[in-house]
Motif scaffolding. Structure first.
Motif, PDB file in Angstrom:
ATOM      1  N   ASN A 149      41.227  41.050  36.998  1.00 50.06           N
ATOM      2  CA  ASN A 149      41.669  40.762  38.352  1.00 50.06           C
ATOM      3  C   ASN A 149      42.792  41.670  38.822  1.00 50.06           C
ATOM      4  O   ASN A 149      43.169  41.643  39.983  1.00 50.06           O
ATOM      5  CB  ASN A 149      42.126  39.306  38.436  1.00 50.06           C
ATOM      6  N   LEU A 150      43.358  42.443  37.921  1.00 56.88           N
ATOM      7  CA  LEU A 150      44.408  43.363  38.308  1.00 56.88           C
ATOM      8  C   LEU A 150      43.874  44.776  38.440  1.00 56.88           C
ATOM      9  O   LEU A 150      44.596  45.747  38.289  1.00 56.88           O
ATOM     10  CB  LEU A 150      45.541  43.327  37.269  1.00 56.88           C
ATOM     11  N   SER A 151      42.572  44.883  38.716  1.00 57.70           N
ATOM     12  CA  SER A 151      41.930  46.192  38.704  1.00 57.70           C
ATOM     13  C   SER A 151      42.488  47.138  39.744  1.00 57.70           C
ATOM     14  O   SER A 151      42.428  48.346  39.580  1.00 57.70           O
ATOM     15  CB  SER A 151      40.420  46.032  38.925  1.00 57.70           C
ATOM     16  N   ARG A 152      43.059  46.631  40.809  1.00 58.30           N
ATOM     17  CA  ARG A 152      43.538  47.518  41.864  1.00 58.30           C
ATOM     18  C   ARG A 152      44.863  48.162  41.499  1.00 58.30           C
ATOM     19  O   ARG A 152      45.348  49.046  42.198  1.00 58.30           O
ATOM     20  CB  ARG A 152      43.651  46.761  43.174  1.00 58.30           C
ATOM     21  N   GLY A 153      45.463  47.724  40.405  1.00 54.55           N
ATOM     22  CA  GLY A 153      46.680  48.373  39.930  1.00 54.55           C
ATOM     23  C   GLY A 153      46.401  49.282  38.769  1.00 54.55           C
ATOM     24  O   GLY A 153      47.299  49.676  38.046  1.00 54.55           O
ATOM     25  N   TYR A 154      45.149  49.643  38.582  1.00 51.50           N
ATOM     26  CA  TYR A 154      44.700  50.426  37.432  1.00 51.50           C
ATOM     27  C   TYR A 154      45.260  51.843  37.461  1.00 51.50           C
ATOM     28  O   TYR A 154      45.277  52.517  38.471  1.00 51.50           O
ATOM     29  CB  TYR A 154      43.176  50.481  37.444  1.00 51.50           C
TER      30      TYR A 154
ATOM     31  N   VAL B 173      48.125  40.816  43.954  1.00 51.12           N
ATOM     32  CA  VAL B 173      47.740  40.397  42.615  1.00 51.12           C
ATOM     33  C   VAL B 173      47.421  38.914  42.641  1.00 51.12           C
ATOM     34  O   VAL B 173      48.282  38.088  42.901  1.00 51.12           O
ATOM     35  CB  VAL B 173      48.876  40.681  41.604  1.00 51.12           C
ATOM     36  N   ARG B 174      46.172  38.585  42.397  1.00 50.43           N
ATOM     37  CA  ARG B 174      45.767  37.178  42.371  1.00 50.43           C
ATOM     38  C   ARG B 174      44.957  36.911  41.125  1.00 50.43           C
ATOM     39  O   ARG B 174      44.187  37.753  40.680  1.00 50.43           O
ATOM     40  CB  ARG B 174      44.917  36.823  43.595  1.00 50.43           C
ATOM     41  N   ARG B 175      45.069  35.738  40.571  1.00 49.06           N
ATOM     42  CA  ARG B 175      44.297  35.329  39.411  1.00 49.06           C
ATOM     43  C   ARG B 175      43.517  34.072  39.779  1.00 49.06           C
ATOM     44  O   ARG B 175      44.105  33.114  40.276  1.00 49.06           O
ATOM     45  CB  ARG B 175      45.220  35.045  38.226  1.00 49.06           C
ATOM     46  N   PRO B 176      42.184  34.056  39.555  1.00 50.41           N
ATOM     47  CA  PRO B 176      41.404  32.867  39.901  1.00 50.41           C
ATOM     48  C   PRO B 176      41.947  31.623  39.210  1.00 50.41           C
ATOM     49  O   PRO B 176      42.251  31.654  38.016  1.00 50.41           O
ATOM     50  CB  PRO B 176      39.997  33.218  39.400  1.00 50.41           C
ATOM     51  N   THR B 177      42.077  30.556  39.966  1.00 46.11           N
ATOM     52  CA  THR B 177      42.620  29.315  39.415  1.00 46.11           C
ATOM     53  C   THR B 177      41.561  28.254  39.221  1.00 46.11           C
ATOM     54  O   THR B 177      41.831  27.205  38.637  1.00 46.11           O
ATOM     55  CB  THR B 177      43.726  28.766  40.338  1.00 46.11           C
ATOM     56  N   THR B 178      40.349  28.472  39.736  1.00 50.85           N
ATOM     57  CA  THR B 178      39.257  27.518  39.573  1.00 50.85           C
ATOM     58  C   THR B 178      38.015  28.242  39.063  1.00 50.85           C
ATOM     59  O   THR B 178      37.920  29.478  39.140  1.00 50.85           O
ATOM     60  CB  THR B 178      38.916  26.825  40.906  1.00 50.85           C
ATOM     61  N   ILE B 179      37.066  27.465  38.535  1.00 52.06           N
ATOM     62  CA  ILE B 179      35.826  28.057  38.037  1.00 52.06           C
ATOM     63  C   ILE B 179      35.069  28.742  39.167  1.00 52.06           C
ATOM     64  O   ILE B 179      34.547  29.847  39.006  1.00 52.06           O
ATOM     65  CB  ILE B 179      34.950  26.974  37.374  1.00 52.06           C
ATOM     66  N   TRP B 180      35.014  28.086  40.341  1.00 45.10           N
ATOM     67  CA  TRP B 180      34.281  28.688  41.460  1.00 45.10           C
ATOM     68  C   TRP B 180      34.927  30.003  41.894  1.00 45.10           C
ATOM     69  O   TRP B 180      34.240  30.991  42.169  1.00 45.10           O
ATOM     70  CB  TRP B 180      34.247  27.720  42.634  1.00 45.10           C
ATOM     71  N   ALA B 181      36.250  30.047  41.926  1.00 41.72           N
ATOM     72  CA  ALA B 181      36.938  31.281  42.296  1.00 41.72           C
ATOM     73  C   ALA B 181      36.681  32.370  41.259  1.00 41.72           C
ATOM     74  O   ALA B 181      36.510  33.541  41.604  1.00 41.72           O
ATOM     75  CB  ALA B 181      38.439  31.023  42.430  1.00 41.72           C
ATOM     76  N   ALA B 182      36.641  31.973  39.977  1.00 42.26           N
ATOM     77  CA  ALA B 182      36.366  32.939  38.921  1.00 42.26           C
ATOM     78  C   ALA B 182      34.956  33.499  39.040  1.00 42.26           C
ATOM     79  O   ALA B 182      34.730  34.703  38.861  1.00 42.26           O
ATOM     80  CB  ALA B 182      36.554  32.276  37.548  1.00 42.26           C
ATOM     81  N   ILE B 183      33.982  32.620  39.358  1.00 44.84           N
ATOM     82  CA  ILE B 183      32.593  33.069  39.516  1.00 44.84           C
ATOM     83  C   ILE B 183      32.487  34.028  40.697  1.00 44.84           C
ATOM     84  O   ILE B 183      31.872  35.107  40.603  1.00 44.84           O
ATOM     85  CB  ILE B 183      31.653  31.865  39.717  1.00 44.84           C
TER      86      ILE B 183
END
Length: 522
Positions: A4-9, A312-322
Motif C-alpha cells: 500500500n505504500l507503493s507510491r513512495g517507492y 499513505v493509507r493502509r486498508p482497515t477492513t477486508i473489503w478495503a483490502a480486496i
C-alpha cells in the motif's frame, strides 16, 4: 509486504540489478554500487537451503500421489488418483484466492508457518490412524483420504504462494531455487517410495514407513526455512523491499499527506537514469534526495521533476483490502500477462496427463511398479528441467507463451500409450517412459521460467504481489488440467480388472463390451 505504500517507492533499478545478478555479490569487496555492504551467500548455503525448504510445501501432496500402488490396491476400480488430484487442485485454487486477501492481513512468515504445521499434522494423522491402525472402513477411508488431501492443499497452497512472494524479494536465482525444491519434493518422495517398496514386501509396513519419512522431512524443511530467514543475507534483501515503499522517518514526514517529487538522476556514463524521491517541505526547499553514487553531477543539472500528492493509507477492513488488491493486480498484470498465461498453459498440459493418465498405463511386465516408475521418471526429469531453467536467458514473452502452448502435443502422444486399453497404439513401456520424461523436462523448464522472469519485470514493491498472482494463474492451469483429465480417462473406456494380465483375452473383450463388470474381479 505492505504494497500500500507503493507510491513512495524508491527504484534504484540499475543498482539493485547489479547486486541481484550474482546473488548478492556485486563486487569482491561485498559492496553494492550504492555503497551498501551486501551479505554473501557463502557456499550457496541459502540457495541449497531454499531448495530443501521449498520441497516442504509440495512433499505432502506428492506423498499421497506417489503412493499410487497402495491406494489403487486399497480402492480398486475407483478413480482415486484422479479424485485426489482434483481435490487438491480445487482446494488449492480457493486457497490461492484466500491468500491474495490474507497477504494484506497476515504476515508472510505466519502464512508459511501455518502451512508447515497443517502439512505435518495431516500426514502424521494419516500415517497413524489410516495406514497403521486402519480404524476406518473402506468407504470412510476413501472420504477421509480426500479430506486429508484437501486439508494439505489448504495449508500448502497458502504456503506456496507466500514462498514465491518471499523469494521474489531475493535475487532472481532464489525463486528458481524454490521451484527446483518443488521438483526435489517429487524426486525425494519417489525415491522414498521405491526404496520402501523394494526393501519391504508388506505393503502396510512399507507404506507406514514411507509416510513417516515424509513427516520427518516436512519438519526438517520447516526448521531449514526458519534458519534461512534469520540469516543476514535474507534479512538484507527483505528489508530492501519492505522499506522500498516507506517514507524515511529521518526526513520529517510529520503529516500523513505530503508532496512527492519524482526525480530522475542521469548517469552520463550509461545514459540511463535511476529514480528516487525528492521530498519538498512547505517552504519548497529540498531536505532529502536519493542520489546515484555513480553520478558526479549536481541534481540541478540532471533532474526532471514531476510533483503529485501522496497519501499513505493502509486498508482497515477486508473489503478495503480486496478493493485495493484488485487495483494493484490490474496494474501489475499489464506487464506480466504473457508470463501468467505461459505458466497456466504449462501446468494445464501437465495435469491433463500427470498423475491420472500415467497411473492408467498398464504393464504386464512391471505390474504395480509401472505407475511408480513413470512418476519417478517424471519427477526426476522435472527436477532436471528446473535446473536448466536456472541458466540465464531472457525469453521474449510471446515466444515463451508459444512454446508453452506447443506442449499440448504431448497429450495425444501420452494418450496413445494408454488407449485402447487392451493394445495401446504406442505399445510397450519404453514409449510411455520417453513421453513421461519429455513431459517432466518441459514442465520443469516452462513451469519455472515464467515465474522467474515475471518478478524481474515489476518494481520491488510489487514483487510479492506478482508472486501471488503468478501462483493464482498457476492454480488455474492446474484446476482446468485436472478437470480435463477426467474427460481423457473417460475416453480410455471401462477400467480393466485389478490385474488384467491374469485374465484371458475373451474375458477382457466381454468386460470392454459391458457384458460383465470389473467389480467381478475384486
Amino acid at each position: 509486504m505492505d504494497e500500500n505504500l507503493s507510491r513512495g517507492y524508491v527504484q534504484l533499478s540499475k543498482q539493485r540489478a547489479s547486486v541481484s545478478s550474482i546473488g548478492g555479490q556485486s563486487s569482491e569487496s561485498g559492496q553494492s554500487p550504492s555503497g551498501l555492504n551486501v551479505p554473501h551467500d557463502t557456499c550457496s548455503c541459502i540457495y541449497l537451503g531454499l531448495i530443501l525448504a521449498g520441497a516442504g510445501f509440495l512433499l505432502p501432496y506428492n506423498s499421497f500421489i506417489i503412493a499410487v500402488d497402495y491406494y489403487q490396491d486399497r480402492f480398486p476400480d475407483t478413480t482415486i488418483v484422479f479424485d485426489m488430484s482434483l481435490t487438491y487442485i480445487c482446494v488449492a485454487f480457493v486457497s490461492v484466492c484466500i491468500n491474495n486477501v490474507l497477504v494484506e492481513l497476515l504476515s508472510l512468515h505466519t502464512r508459511i508457518t501455518v502451512g508447515y504445521v497443517i502439512s505435518f499434522l495431516t500426514l502424521l494423522s494419516v500415517a497413524l490412524f489410516d495406514v497403521w491402525f486402519e480404524l476406518l472402513t473402506r468407504d470412510s477411508a476413501y472420504r477421509v483420504t480426500l479430506v486429508a488431501v484437501g486439508t494439505v492443499a489448504l495449508g500448502c497452497t497458502v504456503q506456496q504462494s507466500s514462498f514465491y512472494g518471499y523469494t521474489s524479494m531475493l535475487p532472481m536465482r532464489y525463486t528458481q531455487a524454490v521451484m527446483t525444491g518443488e521438483s526435489a519434493a517429487g524426486l525425494l518422495v519417489s525415491a522414498n517410495r521405491i526404496v520402501t517398496k523394494a526393501l519391504l514386501n508388506d505393503e502396510k509396513v512399507n507404506t507406514m514407513i514411507f509416510f513417516c519419512i515424509s513427516v520427518v522431512t516436512v519438519f526438517a524443511c520447516f526448521v531449514i526455512f526458519n534458519l534461512i530467514r534469520r540469516t543476514e543475507f535474507a534479512r538484507f534483501y527483505e528489508n530492501i523491499c519492505r522499506t522500498a515503499g516507506k517514507p524515511d522517518d529521518k526526513v520529517g514526514f510529520s503529516n500523513q499527506t505530503v508532496m512527492q517529487e519524482e526525480v530522475e538522476i542521469v548517469d552520463h556514463t550509461t545514459n540511463q537514469g535511476n529514480y528516487g524521491v525528492l521530498v519538498i517541505e512547505h517552504d519548497d526547499q529540498p531536505r532529502h534526495a536519493v542520489s546515484s553514487s555513480s553520478s558526479r553531477h549536481s541534481i540541478a543539472d540532471d533532474v526532471r521533476i514531476k510533483s503529485e500528492p501522496w497519501t499513505v493509507r493502509r486498508p482497515t477492513t477486508i473489503w478495503a483490502a480486496i478493493k485495493h488488491g484488485v487495483v494493484l493486480r490490474k496494474r501489475a498484470s499489464r506487464t506480466t500477462w504473457p508470463y501468467m498465461m505461459s505458466i497456466a498453459f504449462a501446468y494445464f498440459v501437465t495435469l491433463c496427463l500427470f498423475p491420472g493418465i500415467e497411473s492408467e498405463i498398464l504393464s504386464c511386465r512391471l505390474g504395480s511398479w509401472m505407475p511408480v516408475v513413470l512418476m519417478a521418471i517424471f519427477n526426476a526429469s522435472d527436477f532436471i528441467g528446473k535446473i536448466i531453467a536456472s541458466l540465464p536467458y531472457d525469453w521474449p514473452p510471446r515466444r515463451l507463451l508459444a512454446c508453452s502452448i506447443l506442449r499440448v502435443l504431448l497429450i495425444p502422444l501420452m494418450m496413445m500409450c494408454a488407449t485402447p486399453r487392451l493394445g495401446p497404439i504406442l505399445n510397450g513401456e519404453g514409449w510411455a517412459m520417453l513421453i513421461s520424461l519429455i513431459l517432466g523436462v518441459t514442465n520443469g523448464y516452462f513451469g519455472s521460467v515464467p515465474m522467474i522472469l515475471a518478478s524481474t519485470k515489476v518494481p520491488d514493491e510489487q514483487k510479492e504481489l506478482t508472486g501471488n498472482m503468478m501462483t493464482l494463474t498457476y492454480s488455474i492451469g492446474l484446476t482446468t488440467g485436472s478437470v480435463m483429465a477426467y474427460g481423457l480417462d473417460d475416453w480410455l473406456g471401462p477400467r480393466l480388472p485389478h490385474d488384467p494380465c491374469l485374465v484371458n483375452n475373451a474375458t477382457l473383450v466381454d468386460l470392454l463390451n459391458g457384458t460383465i463388470s470389473s467389480s467381478s474381479f475384486g
